[in-house]
Each structure stands twice: as structure tokens, then as C-alpha cells.
Scaffold this active site. Structure first.
Site, PDB file in Angstrom:
ATOM      1  N   GLU A 139      -3.445  28.524  20.336  1.00 61.54           N
ATOM      2  CA  GLU A 139      -3.726  29.914  19.711  1.00 61.54           C
ATOM      3  C   GLU A 139      -4.215  30.929  20.588  1.00 61.54           C
ATOM      4  O   GLU A 139      -3.807  32.187  20.718  1.00 61.54           O
ATOM      5  CB  GLU A 139      -4.404  29.776  18.197  1.00 61.54           C
TER       6      GLU A 139
ATOM      7  N   THR B 241      -9.078  32.091  15.292  1.00 62.86           N
ATOM      8  CA  THR B 241      -9.202  32.150  13.643  1.00 62.86           C
ATOM      9  C   THR B 241     -10.248  30.770  13.227  1.00 62.86           C
ATOM     10  O   THR B 241     -10.483  30.840  12.188  1.00 62.86           O
ATOM     11  CB  THR B 241      -7.837  31.897  12.981  1.00 62.86           C
TER      12      THR B 241
ATOM     13  N   SER C  51      -8.623  19.320  16.996  1.00 65.81           N
ATOM     14  CA  SER C  51      -8.296  20.347  16.086  1.00 65.81           C
ATOM     15  C   SER C  51      -9.785  21.033  16.085  1.00 65.81           C
ATOM     16  O   SER C  51     -11.045  20.676  15.804  1.00 65.81           O
ATOM     17  CB  SER C  51      -8.299  19.729  14.784  1.00 65.81           C
ATOM     18  N   SER C  52      -9.635  22.222  16.480  1.00 59.77           N
ATOM     19  CA  SER C  52     -10.683  23.169  16.351  1.00 59.77           C
ATOM     20  C   SER C  52     -11.476  23.564  15.110  1.00 59.77           C
ATOM     21  O   SER C  52     -12.848  23.387  15.261  1.00 59.77           O
ATOM     22  CB  SER C  52     -10.371  24.982  16.979  1.00 59.77           C
TER      23      SER C  52
ATOM     24  N   SER D  37      -6.105  20.635   9.158  1.00 55.56           N
ATOM     25  CA  SER D  37      -4.653  19.962   9.568  1.00 55.56           C
ATOM     26  C   SER D  37      -4.664  18.564   9.306  1.00 55.56           C
ATOM     27  O   SER D  37      -3.786  17.817   9.580  1.00 55.56           O
ATOM     28  CB  SER D  37      -4.724  20.036  11.068  1.00 55.56           C
TER      29      SER D  37
END
Ligand code: SF4
Length: 419
Positions: free
Chosen positions: A184, A253, A320-321, A384
Site C-alpha cells: 500500500e 491506512t 498483516s500491518s 484480513s
């Protein structure tokens, strides 16, 4: 089956016809739905069986952007059953979901091969852009190849792009709070160059980085040292002596809200110290671009942590952030295990989990879970993570505590009816 072509360049296609979506929803339900999790949610996220209590955060798991991306990927496969369908990297950061797409015949192009592989695509190929979006240069190559594009970029990501493009148009450098290598942030950085390509950006991850840059804003410094430290995370030709004069702040985000706000405050203070209060409006802009789903999951975890818990399990992909930030929040308060799937719970003496500090999987022991004392386990998951993986985790905890699947399902059904 034909698809309606919405735009000519890139050739974006609308695959969301009612007929296709009906089949897609049925398929997605089979792959990711969980009756246990739905019942638990209806029961207020609380369930006690024997000496084991589970608390589930109010908001967890799939967000609207992820649901949409998965629906579109499934729809692309259905609509273009006779074509090669490629995906740029991962649709979202969850290995289980990506595995399902691979099984459906969708070919993932690894991120480090994007441009090289895109240059070999054929006009008949279909390319799925993931929820994170893709870099402008890559989209140009795909357009030149004439491929059809199924674009699943989340609207919240696109609103960050709009913001950084605006900064470039006004001659502001974008300071982006994020991880420079994250898909992203790479996509956002490419938009920060602006429509003419003459804009600049600098990606900062830690507050230590922020302090270094703020010090440079206030007092100047060693340009070479600056570029050695940040050169690879900044736009080509970035010069700290020129490009930190007027800055606009944005963020990936999925960052930790409190940290992003701290970055905004520190940069604002540095600009104020250098230019004075009256020049702030001319030289500083900020726009909070943390998405609603990330915010809700962080807030729900804070709320759950106000109640007594012995252990926290955070389920999700290690890359996954937003999931990573849930782990950071949890581990400040109680023993927290970041697990990919229920299979990580081999036993309570052998919990395979990801250590954020060592950036590696390791195996740990939980005295609390292994004992026969009553235990309360908090469970949450990133945007996610599908519900079926959360269900597997809850069932595994009960199983290891000696409580049967049948009893758990029965109690969950009862709990949701009594609410
Ligand atoms: S986490 Fe936020 S930005 Fe990412 S897909 Fe979900 S809603 Fe969109």
C-alpha cells in the site's frame, strides 16, 4: 460470459453482475463463514464453558475493503473462466485466503517480479489489483500490454492517494507514516510524485526516524548521513535541504492510530519551531488517513482489555500491518500470542507464534492456559482474517482444555438465543 467495460485505459472491467455475485457469495460463505463466530458475536462476544471463558472483541476480522477484494477476485475467476488470471502479489495479507485463490487457478506474481512479469503479459490476460492498490508505473505497463484489469483497491486507500496527489500539486512533500516496502505504501508513494512526476515523498516508520527528521527540520544537519539513512525510503532526487520546507503528512491506512498522531504532532512542532506560528498554514498540512476498519479493531481491543483477561490470542497473517498493531496493543498489557491459524496451538506447552521484536516465529509455553485453573482468553483478528480461522482457534482452545466440540457448539447456540 461477457463483462461490461467501464474504462478504456487501464481496461478496468466490472465483474459484479448480479448473476455472478450470487454464485460468488455462496462460494465465499462456504470458504470463510463460521456459525460459531456468528453466534458468539450475537451473544455479545462472551462464552463460558466449564472453566474456560472466551471473550471476542466487538470488531474483528474481515473489513469491508477485504470482503470486496475477495468477492471481486472470485468473480474475476468466474467471469474469465477461459483466460489466464493474474494477481499482483497477494489479494490481502492472509496465507489461507491466498492459498484458496491459488487453488482456483489465479496466478500470483511475486512483488519483486511485478514489472518484469507484467511486461510479459498478453492482451487476453486478466490482472487483479489487490486491496492495497499498485504502483503507477506498474499500472502503466499493464495498460500498455492491453490486459483487462479487475481493480480491488480499497476506497480508503484511494482517498490517501487523492491527498498525496494534492500535496504534490501544491508543492508539498508527502511525509508518509508507513512501512516503505508495504504494497500500500509503495502504491501511495508513487502517487505522491504527483501527476507531473515532480513531487517528493519520505516514508517514516518509527518515532526514532521522526525525531531525526524533526531535528533536521529545526536545525539542518548532515545531508549525506540523512540520505544514507532515508534515501531508499524517499523519492528519487530527494534533498532534505530543499524538500522539507513544505510538508504534508499522510499515513498507511493500517498504522497504529496513537503513533500516527504522535508523528503528526512532532512534525507540526518542528515546523512551528523553524518557521513560527504564522507560517504553519503555508508550510504544513495533515490529513489522518487511518481507515475506519483499522480504527474500529484497535478501539474494540482497547475496550476488551478493560475487562479481566489472562491471555490474548491475535489471529492473522504475520505480514498483516493492522494485525501487527493489535499485537502491539495487547502485549503491553498481558501475555499475547500472534498466531497464523489454530494449528499454531500444538499444545499449551507448544504455542508457535510470531515474535514482533525478533521478527521470527518461536515456540512458547503458557502456564495459565496449561493449568486447570479457570482461564479467560481474549480473541481478536486483523482485517484480513476470515471467521473460519477464528472459529478453528476458539475450538482448539476448548479442545486443549478438554471441552468437546459438541458442547462448545451447543453452548454457543444457547448463549446467542439468551441474548
Ligand atoms: S484495512 Fe482499511 S484500507 Fe485496508 S482494505 Fe480494510 S478498510 Fe480498506
Amino acid at each position: 460470459m461477457s463483462a461490461e467495460i467501464v474504462k478504456a485505459k487501464p481496461l478496468r472491467v466490472n465483474v459484479r453482475t448480479p448473476e455472478v455475485m450470487e454464485r460468488v457469495h455462496a462460494e465465499v460463505e462456504v470458504h470463510y463463514r463460521s456459525v460459531l463466530v456468528e453466534n458468539l458475536r450475537k451473544a455479545g462476544g462472551f462464552m463460558a464453558v466449564g472453566n474456560t471463558t472466551i471473550r471476542l472483541a466487538k470488531d474483528f476480522g474481515f473489513c469491508y475493503g477485504v470482503e470486496r477484494a475477495i468477492d471481486l477476485a472470485y468473480a474475476a475467476r468466474r467471469v474469465f473462466a477461459d483466460r489466464r488470471v493474474f494477481l499482483l502479489g497477494e489479494i490481502i495479507h492472509n496465507p489461507e485466503v491466498n492459498r484458496q485463490l491459488t487453488e482456483m487457478g489465479i496466478i500470483s506474481i511475486p512483488i519483486h517480479q511485478h514489472e518484469e512479469a507484467a511486461a510479459k503479459l498478453e492482451a487476453a490476460d486478466v490482472v487483479i489489483v489487490p486491496a492495497f492498490g499498485a504502483e503507477t508505473r506498474l499500472m502503466e505497463i499493464i495498460s500498455q500490454r492491453g490486459c483487462l484489469v479487475v481493480d480491488t483497491t480499497c476506497g480508503d486507500v484511494m482517498s490517501v492517494w487523492k491527498r498525496v496527489r494534492g500535496y504534490a500539486k501544491q508543492g508539498f512533500t508527502s511525509i508518509i507514516h508507513g512501512k516503505a516496502t508495504h504494497e500500500e505504501t509503495r502504491a501511495t508513494s508513487s502517487r505522491a510524485l504527483g501527476d507531473k512526476g515532480d513531487g517528493h515523498f519520505l516514508v517514516l516508520l518509527t518515532l526514532g526516524d521522526v525525531d531525526y527528521v524533526c531535528d533536521y527540520i529545526r536545525h539542518g544537519g548532515n545531508r549525506e548521513e540523512f540520505l544514507q539513512r532515508f534515501g531508499k525510503d524517499a523519492s528519487l532526487g530527494f534533498d532534505p535541504d530543499l524538500h522539507l520546507k513544505r510538508v504534508g503528512v499522510a499515513n498507511q491506512t493500517t498504522m497504529l492510530k496513537s503513533e500516527t498522531e504522535e508523528l503528526q504532532r512532532r512534525v507540526l512542532r518542528a515546523i512551528r519551531d523553524r518557521d513560527g506560528e504564522n507560517a504553519i498554514a503555508d508550510n504544513f498540512q495533515v490529513f489522518d488517513t487511518i481507515c475506519g476498519a483499522t480504527q474500529e479493531r484497535q478501539d474494540s481491543l482497547f475496550e476488551m482489555l478493560r475487562k479481566p483477561l489472562d491471555v490474548l490470542l491475535v489471529v492473522g497473517g504475520y505480514n498483516s500491518s493492522n494485525t501487527t498493531h493489535l499485537v502491539e496493543i495487547g502485549e503491553k498489557q498481558l501475555p499475547t500470542f500472534f498466531i497464523r491459524t489454530a494449528e499454531c496451538l500444538k499444545s499449551f506447552s507448544e504455542i508457535v507464534h510470531f515474535d514482533l521484536h525478533q521478527r521470527a516465529e518461536k515456540t512458547s509455553y503458557s502456564h495459565k492456559l496449561a493449568s486447570s485453573d479457570p482461564v479467560t482468553v481474549g480473541v481478536t483478528a486483523g482485517a484480513s482474517c476470515p471467521n473460519n480461522l477464528i472459529e478453528d482457534t476458539i475450538l482448539r482452545v476448548f479442545q486443549l482444555r478438554g471441552i468437546s466440540f459438541e458442547l462448545v457448539m451447543e453452548e454457543a447456540a444457547k448463549a446467542c438465543k439468551s441474548e
